[in-house]
Enzyme design. Structure first.
Site, PDB file in Angstrom:
ATOM      1  N   LYS A  47       0.826  -1.214   0.000  1.00 33.65           N
ATOM      2  CA  LYS A  47       0.000   0.000   0.000  1.00 33.65           C
ATOM      3  C   LYS A  47       0.860   1.263   0.000  1.00 33.65           C
ATOM      4  O   LYS A  47       0.481   2.275  -0.597  1.00 33.65           O
ATOM      5  CB  LYS A  47      -0.968  -0.014   1.178  1.00 33.65           C
ATOM      6  CG  LYS A  47      -0.324  -0.094   2.568  1.00 33.65           C
ATOM      7  CD  LYS A  47      -0.295   1.228   3.257  1.00 33.65           C
ATOM      8  CE  LYS A  47       0.208   1.073   4.690  1.00 33.65           C
ATOM      9  NZ  LYS A  47       0.398   2.360   5.363  1.00 33.65           N
ATOM     10  N   THR A  48       2.028   1.234   0.645  1.00 29.49           N
ATOM     11  CA  THR A  48       2.881   2.431   0.655  1.00 29.49           C
ATOM     12  C   THR A  48       3.384   2.726  -0.747  1.00 29.49           C
ATOM     13  O   THR A  48       3.451   3.891  -1.166  1.00 29.49           O
ATOM     14  CB  THR A  48       4.067   2.227   1.618  1.00 29.49           C
ATOM     15  OG1 THR A  48       3.572   1.898   2.912  1.00 29.49           O
ATOM     16  CG2 THR A  48       4.910   3.485   1.702  1.00 29.49           C
ATOM     17  N   ASP A  94      -2.850   8.302   4.842  1.00 26.36           N
ATOM     18  CA  ASP A  94      -2.323   6.973   5.144  1.00 26.36           C
ATOM     19  C   ASP A  94      -2.878   6.491   6.481  1.00 26.36           C
ATOM     20  O   ASP A  94      -3.169   7.297   7.367  1.00 26.36           O
ATOM     21  CB  ASP A  94      -0.796   7.027   5.191  1.00 26.36           C
ATOM     22  CG  ASP A  94      -0.165   5.650   5.161  1.00 26.36           C
ATOM     23  OD1 ASP A  94      -0.875   4.673   4.828  1.00 26.36           O
ATOM     24  OD2 ASP A  94       1.036   5.538   5.459  1.00 26.36           O
ATOM     25  N   GLU A  95      -3.028   5.169   6.646  1.00 23.07           N
ATOM     26  CA  GLU A  95      -3.496   4.546   7.901  1.00 23.07           C
ATOM     27  C   GLU A  95      -4.827   5.158   8.364  1.00 23.07           C
ATOM     28  O   GLU A  95      -5.005   5.510   9.527  1.00 23.07           O
ATOM     29  CB  GLU A  95      -2.434   4.690   9.004  1.00 23.07           C
ATOM     30  CG  GLU A  95      -1.075   4.118   8.654  1.00 23.07           C
ATOM     31  CD  GLU A  95      -1.037   2.600   8.601  1.00 23.07           C
ATOM     32  OE1 GLU A  95      -2.087   1.964   8.810  1.00 23.07           O
ATOM     33  OE2 GLU A  95       0.050   2.049   8.339  1.00 23.07           O
ATOM     34  N   GLN A 139      -6.752  -3.993  10.526  1.00 22.81           N
ATOM     35  CA  GLN A 139      -5.565  -3.642  11.305  1.00 22.81           C
ATOM     36  C   GLN A 139      -5.799  -2.411  12.181  1.00 22.81           C
ATOM     37  O   GLN A 139      -4.846  -1.748  12.580  1.00 22.81           O
ATOM     38  CB  GLN A 139      -4.368  -3.404  10.383  1.00 22.81           C
ATOM     39  CG  GLN A 139      -3.932  -4.639   9.614  1.00 22.81           C
ATOM     40  CD  GLN A 139      -2.628  -4.429   8.865  1.00 22.81           C
ATOM     41  OE1 GLN A 139      -1.562  -4.319   9.447  1.00 22.81           O
ATOM     42  NE2 GLN A 139      -2.719  -4.355   7.545  1.00 22.81           N
ATOM     43  N   ARG A 198       2.618 -10.515  10.556  1.00 19.60           N
ATOM     44  CA  ARG A 198       4.006 -10.021  10.620  1.00 19.60           C
ATOM     45  C   ARG A 198       4.969 -11.101  10.121  1.00 19.60           C
ATOM     46  O   ARG A 198       6.118 -10.802   9.800  1.00 19.60           O
ATOM     47  CB  ARG A 198       4.404  -9.670  12.051  1.00 19.60           C
ATOM     48  CG  ARG A 198       3.633  -8.559  12.768  1.00 19.60           C
ATOM     49  CD  ARG A 198       3.467  -7.323  11.937  1.00 19.60           C
ATOM     50  NE  ARG A 198       2.189  -7.370  11.225  1.00 19.60           N
ATOM     51  CZ  ARG A 198       1.861  -6.560  10.221  1.00 19.60           C
ATOM     52  NH1 ARG A 198       2.730  -5.665   9.790  1.00 19.60           N
ATOM     53  NH2 ARG A 198       0.685  -6.651   9.629  1.00 19.60           N
TER      54      ARG A 198
END
Length: 798
Positions: A59-60, A251-252, A282, A636
């Site tokens: 996504k980044t 973002d986020e 998340q 993770r």
């Protein structure tokens, strides 16, 4: 003379002019390598877009490429793009990525930053709109840090004649911060919350805001709150900023609170070109004000919004993704997506149960040594830097830190200090050191005014002068000052009490018959240190109390306080210095955004994970956030994830049987390999002996008869085929082998009296005493036949 026919004329007309060629969009090599969903996210520039990006889906890259595409296509100048992140580090990395994509330095992007950094710029331009005609903010305002904020609130509390011990300033600061995160000014706080802080919370909030204006100051919560209030009260100002920001990127988004949500929504109503990137699965920061509902209602807030799902994962194996997806599917409040990967299947997610938390730490330590030594053939030799342990609560770290320090396994704690370096642990150790050695002046200086005893710099100088002139230790000097009347009032009484307490503690520390564990609990309780943290209303206070309980638990492995202090000093000295390779230990919250090839997820037990506190405070909402946290933990892992639980864990000073986490049964069995060793819960005691349905995952993970599974046999074959790892025993721990006992033997314990052994696992016994079942180390009991003659075997000396 050249000929110029109609065909040549047509070609000339079709060929772009020099100016047109100079203005044409440049090539877009930065789009190469994007998958179809990422490319769609980058090229969908107009209108509201929700980029629903699963863990590890790039996504980044999609977000930064979108910024580069806006600039390259000439859609907006850098000054008309608002790009918001949550941390300065993320903003810096985003700017660097855009520069690399474009092959040039990105200049003139003043509106790429955090919510707070951008709000400061806006607020300084309109500061005079905050306040009233008599008193308003000025552009040169000061931003208070937390210490200044607490000091100011203490002054207001004192002025209102409120007992600050009962109603601490830090508690009020947390309350005000919560209101500001929800964009509530004093006049907008719901009447149902008016009872807060002894019924005077709202009045103190109003007084605090007024005092901030008088000081021409704001706190961090004000930076967004004031901007939202200005935008709502002054449509002309809002219109200016709406026009300025032609494109907005966030973002986020799943971590935004109400104030941030309103701030964004107001600004986006102009051009409506807003792209929010986030993952509802998340959203794990509800405890600090994040609202997962913000991302869930994006389509309702922005009608006609396009939702683009990034589902191709570039991080984890199919087994890990399937396990995580199966788990999170139990949440009702989610938009839904299906992660997939082109990677090979790899190893299944491993599940193992242990007798207790110490056995869990030992096993994980052995596994890490095996991975590091290259003794796991399917995984290969791994650097310690590729291995992480993710815990639900910081107090779980103590067992791993002690184990790793004892066997010489290098580690680092991410997001916080090591266990024995934490403030509350150092304070407690200072008390223990002074109890053992009254001449330890450094320990005295650390604890003499912790908790506060009203001893200012002058009082401490008096003690130091008395000790120096008479050649005494500081504790003896304090006793002399008290006896000689060198202090008066409350300070003298508090110091006298401390001197008397330390004398009593020292005498008990020298008494070999006294319990050093009980002494440690007594020290923390009677000195008021535990009470200090119980009265502390900060968010980290419960964790500090848990750490103190874990410290007391660690004492059980030693014969006395002196041995424990020597152990800590030696192992901490051995831990000094940078290591080339280190295992990473952190909480699940701290792991957000990180990834490791090998991940261990210990402590999956109900009450610990999911957290009982979260469920008690937030009900189903809290449970779903805990499940999202489990999802974050699993995702993770790149290659191998191992979930573990303990049948017995010490909580609040008592050994308790624990139930495996309800999340374990939500994992899809086809992607899980059960590894629990034979003999676990021997004798039928412990959490796993509870009557679970035969088909449940945790039933399989706790019944001994299923550990002849192919997975368990394969693990045993590997273990027998590899060289045994080198085991180094702790410096002062002398674990008593349980082999000299058998089920049914009668044993004697100094506190619980005589009982019968009902179960044995390694060096741990489950014993039925008159007071009930207890799980204790074999070193702390002796055969009943050899019990001390002055003790009646069946007496329980409470």
């Amino acid at each position: 003379m050249s000929q110029f026919d109609d065909h040549d004329a047509f070609e000339a007309a079709a060929r772009p002019s020099l100016s047109q060629r100079a203005m044409a969009p440049r090539p877009s090599p930065y789009l190469d390598g994007l998958n179809p969903a990422q490319r769609l996210a980058v090229e969908t520039l107009d209108g509201p877009v929700l980029l629903l990006a699963g863990a590890g889906t790039g996504k980044t890259r999609a977000l930064t490429t979108r910024i580069a595409h806006l600039l390259m296509q000439g859609r907006a100048t850098p000054g008309r793009i608002l790009a918001v992140t949550f941390t300065n580090k993320a903003a810096r990395e985003m700017k660097e990525r855009v520069a690399r994509l474009l092959g040039e330095t990105v200049e003139g992007m003043p509106w790429l930053g955090t919510f707070h950094s951008i709000s400061v710029k806006i607020l300084r331009r309109h500061a005079e709109l905050v306040g009233d005609d008599q008193l308003h903010l000025k552009p040169g305002f000061t931003i208070l840090d937390t210490d200044d904020q607490i000091r100011l609130l203490k002054q207001l509390i004192s002025a209102e004649n409120i007992d600050e011990k009962r109603w601490p300033a830090r508690q009020l600061a947390g309350l005000i911060d919560d209101w500001k995160n929800r964009a509530l000014t004093p006049s907008r706080v719901p009447s149902g919350e008016g009872h807060a802080y002894d019924g005077r919370g709202v009045a103190l909030y109003a007084a605090y805001q007024r005092r901030l204006l008088e000081l021409n100051a704001v706190d961090f919560g004000d930076l967004l709150l004031h901007c939202v209030m200005i935008f709502q009260a002054h449509p002309d100002v809002l219109a200016q900023w709406q026009d300025r920001f032609r494109y907005i990127l966030v973002d986020e988004y799943q971590d935004t609170n109400v104030a941030q949500y309103l701030w964004l929504r107001l600004l986006a109503q102009g051009h409506r070109n807003i792209c929010c990137v986030g993952d509802d699965d998340q959203s794990i920061y509800g405890w600090r004000g994040a609202e997962v509902g913000n991302i869930l209602r994006f389509e309702a807030d922005f009608p006609g919004a396009q939702v683009i799902r990034l589902e191709q994962n570039y991080r984890s194996t199919p087994h890990i993704l399937a396990a995580a997806s199966g788990l999170i599917a139990a949440n009702k409040g989610r938009l839904g997506k299906t992660l997939w990967t082109e990677a090979e299947d790899g190893e299944k997610v491993r599940l193992i149960g242990h007798w207790d938390s110490e056995a869990e730490a030992r096993w994980i330590g052995e596994e890490i040594e095996a991975f590091h030594g290259g003794h796991r053939h399917s995984i290969g030799k791994r650097s310690l830097n590729e291995i992480a342990i993710l815990v639900r609560a910081s107090h779980q770290m103590r067992a791993f830190e002690d184990r790793f320090l004892s066997i010489g396994l290098p580690y680092r704690v991410i997001g916080g200090p090591r266990f024995y370096e934490r403030q509350e642990i150092r304070d407690a150790m200072g008390y223990f050191r002074l109890a053992v050695s009254p001449t330890d002046d450094l320990a005295f200086e650390r604890i003499v005014n912790t908790p506060k005893r009203g001893l200012g710099p002058k009082a401490l100088q008096t003690i130091q002068r008395e000790a120096r002139e008479r050649g005494l230790s500081l504790l003896e000097g304090a006793a002399a000052v008290v006896a000689g009347g060198g202090l008066s009032g409350k300070a003298a009484a508090a110091l006298r009490r401390l001197v008397e307490q330390m004398g009593s503690f020292h005498a008990e520390a020298l008494d070999s018959r006294a319990s050093h564990v009980a002494l440690a609990e007594r020290i923390l309780d009677e000195t008021g240190y535990t009470t200090m943290w119980q009265n502390e209303k900060s968010p980290d206070a419960p964790g500090r109390l848990d750490n103190l309980k874990e410290l007391v638990k660690a004492l059980e492995q030693f014969d006395n306080l002196q041995g424990f202090l020597e152990h800590v000093a030696l192992v901490m000295d051995a831990a000094e210095g940078e290591q080339a390779e280190e295992v990473s230990i952190m909480t699940l919250h701290a792991a957000k955004g990180l990834e490791y090839p090998i991940v261990f997820l210990p402590g999956w037990e109900d009450g610990l994970f999911p957290s009982q506190r979260s469920m008690d405070e937030s009900g189903l909402k809290g449970l779903e956030e805990e499940r999202r946290l489990a999802y974050v933990g699993l995702t993770r892992a790149e290659e191998l994830a191992t979930i573990s639980f303990a049948g017995n864990r010490r909580l609040y000073g008592q050994w308790q049987s624990s139930l495996p986490s309800r999340f374990i049964d939500e994992l899809p069995e086809d992607h899980i390999e059960v590894l629990t060793p034979p003999g676990l819960y021997n004798g039928g005691y412990g959490a796993a002996a509870q009557p679970f349905a035969a088909s449940t995952m945790h039933d399989r993970a706790s019944r001994a008869d299923v550990y002849n599974s192919p997975g368990w046999k394969r693990m045993q074959d590997r273990a027998s085929a590899r060289p045994a790892p080198v085991h180094r025993t702790p410096i002062t721990i002398d674990a008593e082998p349980a082999a000299r006992f058998a089920v049914g033997d009668r044993v004697f314990h100094q506190k619980f009296g005589t009982g019968s052994i009902m179960g044995i696992a390694e060096d741990t016994l489950t014993v039925e005493f008159p007071a009930g079942f207890k799980t204790i180390k074999a070193a702390y009991v002796q055969p009943a036949a050899t019990a001390a003659p002055d003790v009646t075997p069946d007496d329980v000396p409470f």
